[in-house]
Design a protein around this motif. Structure first.
Motif, PDB file in Angstrom:
ATOM      1  N   PHE A  13       0.832  -1.203   0.000  1.00  0.00           N
ATOM      2  CA  PHE A  13       0.000   0.000   0.000  1.00  0.00           C
ATOM      3  C   PHE A  13       0.869   1.257   0.000  1.00  0.00           C
ATOM      4  CE2 PHE A  13      -3.886  -2.302   1.558  1.00  0.00           C
ATOM      5  CZ  PHE A  13      -4.756  -1.781   0.610  1.00  0.00           C
ATOM      6  N   ILE A  14       1.842   1.307   0.910  1.00  0.00           N
ATOM      7  CA  ILE A  14       2.680   2.502   1.060  1.00  0.00           C
ATOM      8  C   ILE A  14       3.550   2.722  -0.174  1.00  0.00           C
ATOM      9  CG2 ILE A  14       4.557   3.541   2.396  1.00  0.00           C
ATOM     10  CD1 ILE A  14       3.449   2.009   4.846  1.00  0.00           C
ATOM     11  N   MET A  15       4.230   1.653  -0.611  1.00  0.00           N
ATOM     12  CA  MET A  15       5.185   1.805  -1.709  1.00  0.00           C
ATOM     13  C   MET A  15       4.506   2.037  -3.050  1.00  0.00           C
ATOM     14  SD  MET A  15       7.957   1.887  -0.185  1.00  0.00           S
ATOM     15  CE  MET A  15       8.975   2.032  -1.653  1.00  0.00           C
ATOM     16  N   HIS A  16       3.327   1.444  -3.249  1.00  0.00           N
ATOM     17  CA  HIS A  16       2.629   1.686  -4.518  1.00  0.00           C
ATOM     18  C   HIS A  16       2.029   3.089  -4.558  1.00  0.00           C
ATOM     19  CE1 HIS A  16       3.326  -2.029  -6.510  1.00  0.00           C
ATOM     20  NE2 HIS A  16       2.748  -2.755  -5.582  1.00  0.00           N
ATOM     21  N   TYR A  17       1.649   3.611  -3.398  1.00  0.00           N
ATOM     22  CA  TYR A  17       1.222   5.019  -3.361  1.00  0.00           C
ATOM     23  C   TYR A  17       2.374   5.912  -3.816  1.00  0.00           C
ATOM     24  CZ  TYR A  17       0.102   9.617  -1.484  1.00  0.00           C
ATOM     25  OH  TYR A  17      -0.111  10.957  -1.345  1.00  0.00           O
ATOM     26  N   TYR A  18       3.567   5.637  -3.270  1.00  0.00           N
ATOM     27  CA  TYR A  18       4.761   6.384  -3.664  1.00  0.00           C
ATOM     28  C   TYR A  18       5.062   6.187  -5.148  1.00  0.00           C
ATOM     29  CZ  TYR A  18       9.789   7.190  -4.246  1.00  0.00           C
ATOM     30  OH  TYR A  18      11.013   7.601  -4.707  1.00  0.00           O
ATOM     31  N   ASN A  19       4.958   4.935  -5.620  1.00  0.00           N
ATOM     32  CA  ASN A  19       5.276   4.626  -7.015  1.00  0.00           C
ATOM     33  C   ASN A  19       4.302   5.296  -7.977  1.00  0.00           C
ATOM     34  OD1 ASN A  19       6.863   3.391  -8.993  1.00  0.00           O
ATOM     35  ND2 ASN A  19       5.488   1.640  -9.137  1.00  0.00           N
ATOM     36  N   TYR A  20       3.007   5.235  -7.658  1.00  0.00           N
ATOM     37  CA  TYR A  20       2.010   5.889  -8.508  1.00  0.00           C
ATOM     38  C   TYR A  20       2.253   7.401  -8.568  1.00  0.00           C
ATOM     39  CZ  TYR A  20      -1.112   1.877  -9.242  1.00  0.00           C
ATOM     40  OH  TYR A  20      -1.660   0.686  -9.646  1.00  0.00           O
ATOM     41  N   LYS A  21       2.618   7.977  -7.414  1.00  0.00           N
ATOM     42  CA  LYS A  21       2.893   9.411  -7.364  1.00  0.00           C
ATOM     43  C   LYS A  21       4.075   9.770  -8.249  1.00  0.00           C
ATOM     44  CE  LYS A  21       3.589  13.137  -4.003  1.00  0.00           C
ATOM     45  NZ  LYS A  21       3.770  13.477  -2.571  1.00  0.00           N
ATOM     46  N   LYS A  22       5.153   8.956  -8.165  1.00  0.00           N
ATOM     47  CA  LYS A  22       6.330   9.194  -9.000  1.00  0.00           C
ATOM     48  C   LYS A  22       6.012   9.019 -10.483  1.00  0.00           C
ATOM     49  CE  LYS A  22      10.064   9.784  -7.885  1.00  0.00           C
ATOM     50  NZ  LYS A  22      10.823  11.048  -7.749  1.00  0.00           N
ATOM     51  N   LEU A  23       5.189   8.019 -10.799  1.00  0.00           N
ATOM     52  CA  LEU A  23       4.826   7.780 -12.192  1.00  0.00           C
ATOM     53  C   LEU A  23       4.029   8.947 -12.761  1.00  0.00           C
ATOM     54  CD1 LEU A  23       3.839   4.006 -12.039  1.00  0.00           C
ATOM     55  CD2 LEU A  23       5.744   4.973 -13.327  1.00  0.00           C
ATOM     56  N   ASP A  24       3.127   9.509 -11.953  1.00  0.00           N
ATOM     57  CA  ASP A  24       2.350  10.672 -12.401  1.00  0.00           C
ATOM     58  C   ASP A  24       3.264  11.862 -12.649  1.00  0.00           C
ATOM     59  OD1 ASP A  24       0.011   9.246 -12.274  1.00  0.00           O
ATOM     60  OD2 ASP A  24      -0.518   9.924 -10.248  1.00  0.00           O
ATOM     61  N   GLU A  25       4.243  12.054 -11.753  1.00  0.00           N
ATOM     62  CA  GLU A  25       5.199  13.153 -11.935  1.00  0.00           C
ATOM     63  C   GLU A  25       6.023  12.955 -13.198  1.00  0.00           C
ATOM     64  OE1 GLU A  25       7.586  13.298  -8.453  1.00  0.00           O
ATOM     65  OE2 GLU A  25       5.950  13.988  -7.136  1.00  0.00           O
ATOM     66  N   GLU A  26       6.489  11.724 -13.410  1.00  0.00           N
ATOM     67  CA  GLU A  26       7.297  11.429 -14.591  1.00  0.00           C
ATOM     68  C   GLU A  26       6.494  11.612 -15.869  1.00  0.00           C
ATOM     69  OE1 GLU A  26       8.541   7.493 -13.712  1.00  0.00           O
ATOM     70  OE2 GLU A  26       9.975   8.110 -12.166  1.00  0.00           O
ATOM     71  N   GLN A  27       5.199  11.251 -15.809  1.00  0.00           N
ATOM     72  CA  GLN A  27       4.354  11.408 -16.993  1.00  0.00           C
ATOM     73  C   GLN A  27       4.134  12.885 -17.306  1.00  0.00           C
ATOM     74  OE1 GLN A  27       0.541   9.494 -16.691  1.00  0.00           O
ATOM     75  NE2 GLN A  27       0.191   9.529 -18.887  1.00  0.00           N
ATOM     76  N   ARG A  28       3.933  13.700 -16.257  1.00  0.00           N
ATOM     77  CA  ARG A  28       3.760  15.143 -16.473  1.00  0.00           C
ATOM     78  C   ARG A  28       5.028  15.758 -17.046  1.00  0.00           C
ATOM     79  NH1 ARG A  28       0.827  14.938 -11.509  1.00  0.00           N
ATOM     80  NH2 ARG A  28       2.692  15.532 -10.348  1.00  0.00           N
ATOM     81  N   GLN A  29       6.179  15.335 -16.518  1.00  0.00           N
ATOM     82  CA  GLN A  29       7.448  15.831 -17.040  1.00  0.00           C
ATOM     83  C   GLN A  29       7.644  15.428 -18.491  1.00  0.00           C
ATOM     84  OE1 GLN A  29      10.451  14.351 -14.382  1.00  0.00           O
ATOM     85  NE2 GLN A  29       9.837  15.681 -12.684  1.00  0.00           N
ATOM     86  N   SER A  30       7.246  14.200 -18.808  1.00  0.00           N
ATOM     87  CA  SER A  30       7.383  13.709 -20.181  1.00  0.00           C
ATOM     88  C   SER A  30       6.518  14.518 -21.145  1.00  0.00           C
ATOM     89  CB  SER A  30       6.988  12.228 -20.237  1.00  0.00           C
ATOM     90  OG  SER A  30       7.017  11.742 -21.559  1.00  0.00           O
ATOM     91  N   VAL A  31       5.294  14.832 -20.705  1.00  0.00           N
ATOM     92  CA  VAL A  31       4.392  15.628 -21.540  1.00  0.00           C
ATOM     93  C   VAL A  31       4.956  17.031 -21.737  1.00  0.00           C
ATOM     94  CG1 VAL A  31       2.114  16.710 -21.631  1.00  0.00           C
ATOM     95  CG2 VAL A  31       2.331  14.332 -20.912  1.00  0.00           C
ATOM     96  N   THR A  32       5.512  17.604 -20.644  1.00  0.00           N
ATOM     97  CA  THR A  32       6.104  18.940 -20.735  1.00  0.00           C
ATOM     98  C   THR A  32       7.280  18.965 -21.703  1.00  0.00           C
ATOM     99  OG1 THR A  32       5.469  19.386 -18.434  1.00  0.00           O
ATOM    100  CG2 THR A  32       7.146  20.817 -19.414  1.00  0.00           C
TER     101      THR A  32
END
Length: 466
Positions: A421-440
């Protein structure tokens, strides 16, 4: 998890058609892989008396078979990457068949370890990994449902083999039964024949051209390095150990498997320890298997919904935690009725984890890297799979009570569940950040390209006017 993981196949999976025949084939192959070692326990008492060995010595037959099945994961993955799922599954069926025929002529317990345990276990590995891998090539949108249906093969085949083995044992003894089982397991070869390679429809010519240009560019920069990496990926993709989501999955699973199988193994003995008769104790396992049988496809259906699919790792985390809670509450269950209730809830929990176990991994690494990922995971997990039940049995021997074993298994399941639960919350958050950076970055690149093109057009127009 990341969208890229699902779309890196380079083609659009059919999500149906012949894919459902492949799911049926995987149902058979996975069913034999998981159910076969458990079903052989029916013959243990007679074999134990025949060879004059202890119960622990005869119990190693199933343990070695399961451990070999997990340890053979990387070999199976390499063969699948090289030859495809169909021939590997068919060879696996032949290996298990030959193992049972050779075991029927056994004269020592070591003979059974080698034939049933090692040869048969590796044969089951050649059935398991290819069946799991090929589903990812046929399904994308409906993949959780397909995986759930395929994983239902385990309880269905077990519930079929258990009474069949009892009939064979009563009629032919263990030697004759092993010969007949050697022919029955050839159904895995039939299942393998159904696993024809998917007909790939490319996503688009433009994408294909871009990929080809990029591949050529990389080759011209560093041909030897490119060939080396390609060769390495063809066999074992060790770069997965740098993959954040893969490491989360691997760490949690290693802990989880210490407590995953033991509660099933000791359910009937625990009931007998409380003074419950043999038939009623056996009914607990039947109840568990029946619930397990129906919850697996249901879990796949739920996991395929638009609310669960985008964050399916949370669903898997819940299933693992739910298992732990069930085991922690088991010793508090009053009498036989309490154990029946526990068997129902445990069946739900076990079936949910089983249905999501490989779907969660495929969701993390993508179908294109799943074959190597599952091979690496299974060889590392073979340690907990082999040692989990003996450690749990040692707790029973030390304390003279089963409740401490269930408490330990509950902790082994609940801790990784919370970790997930804890680590996937962190992982999903990082993935969203990486996706936003990729789009930018992509937008900036497009803007720069457009400005450069406009500048070149202006320069060309100016030169033409001049």
């Amino acid at each position: 998890m990341p969208p890229a993981a699902a779309t890196n196949l380079g083609y659009t999976p059919p999500d149906g058609g012949w894919g459902w025949a492949v799911v049926f084939a995987a149902f058979i192959s996975i069913g034999f892989s998981y159910a076969f070692p458990k079903s052989l326990t029916i013959y243990f008492k007679e074999i134990q008396e025949y060879f004059s060995v202890s119960y622990s010595e005869i119990a190693w037959v199933s343990s070695v078979m399961l451990a070999s099945m997990y340890a053979g994961g990387p070999v199976s993955s390499v063969l699948v990457n090289r030859y495809g799922s169909r021939p590997v599954v068919m060879v696996g069926g032949l290996m298990v068949s030959a193992a049972m025929v050779l075991a029927s002529f056994g004269t020592t317990i070591i003979h059974l370890y080698l034939c049933v345990g090692v040869i048969g276990g590796f044969g089951l590995a050649f059935n398991l990994q290819p069946a799991l891998t090929i589903i990812g090539t046929y399904f994308q949108v409906k993949r959780p449902l397909a995986n759930g249906l395929a994983m239902t093969g385990s309880p269905v085949v077990l519930s079929t083999l258990a009474p069949l083995n009892q009939f064979l044992f009563d009629s032919f003894g263990w030697r004759g039964s092993f010969l007949i089982l050697g022919s029955i397991v050839l159904n895995c070869c039939v299942a393998g024949a159904l696993m024809r390679p998917v007909k790939k429809k490319c996503n688009g010519a433009a994408a294909e051209d871009t990929g080809a240009q990029l591949s050529n560019l990389l080759t011209e920069e560093s041909p030897s390095e490119s060939r080396s990496q390609s060769c390495m990926h063809k066999f074992i993709d060790f770069s997965l150990f740098k993959h954040r989501g893969f490491l989360i999955y691997l760490i949690g699973n290693v802990v989880m498997f210490f407590g995953f199988f033991a509660p099933v193994v000791f359910l009937a003995p625990y009931a007998k320890h409380q003074g419950i008769d043999e038939y009623s104790a056996a009914f607990l396992l039947s109840t568990f298997a029946l619930v397990d049988m129906f919850i697996r496809p249901a879990t796949g259906f739920i996991g395929n919904t638009k609310w669960i699919r985008p964050r399916i790792q949370y669903f898997f985390s819940f299933a693992v935690s739910y298992n732990g809670i069930c085991h922690l509450l088991c010793p508090l269950a009053p009498g036989y009725v309490g154990l029946v209730v526990y068997a129902v809830f445990f069946g739900l929990a076990f079936g949910m984890v089983s249905a999501l176990l490989f779907e969660a991994l495929m969701d993390i690494v993508g179908a294109h890297r799943f074959s190597t990922a599952v091979g690496l995971v299974t060889i590392i997990e073979c340690g907990p799979v082999l040692l989990g039940p003996p450690i749990s049995g040692a707790l029973v021997d030390i304390f003279g009570d089963y409740k401490y074993m269930y408490y330990a298994c509950g902790v082994f399941m609940l801790v990784p569940g919370i970790f997930f639960f804890i680590m996937h919350y962190y992982n999903y958050k990082k993935l969203d950040e990486e996706q936003r950076q990729s789009v930018t970055v992509e937008m900036r690149t497009s803007k720069d390209t457009l400005e450069l093109k406009m500048s070149q057009d202006d320069k060309t127009a100016h030169e033409t006017d001049g």
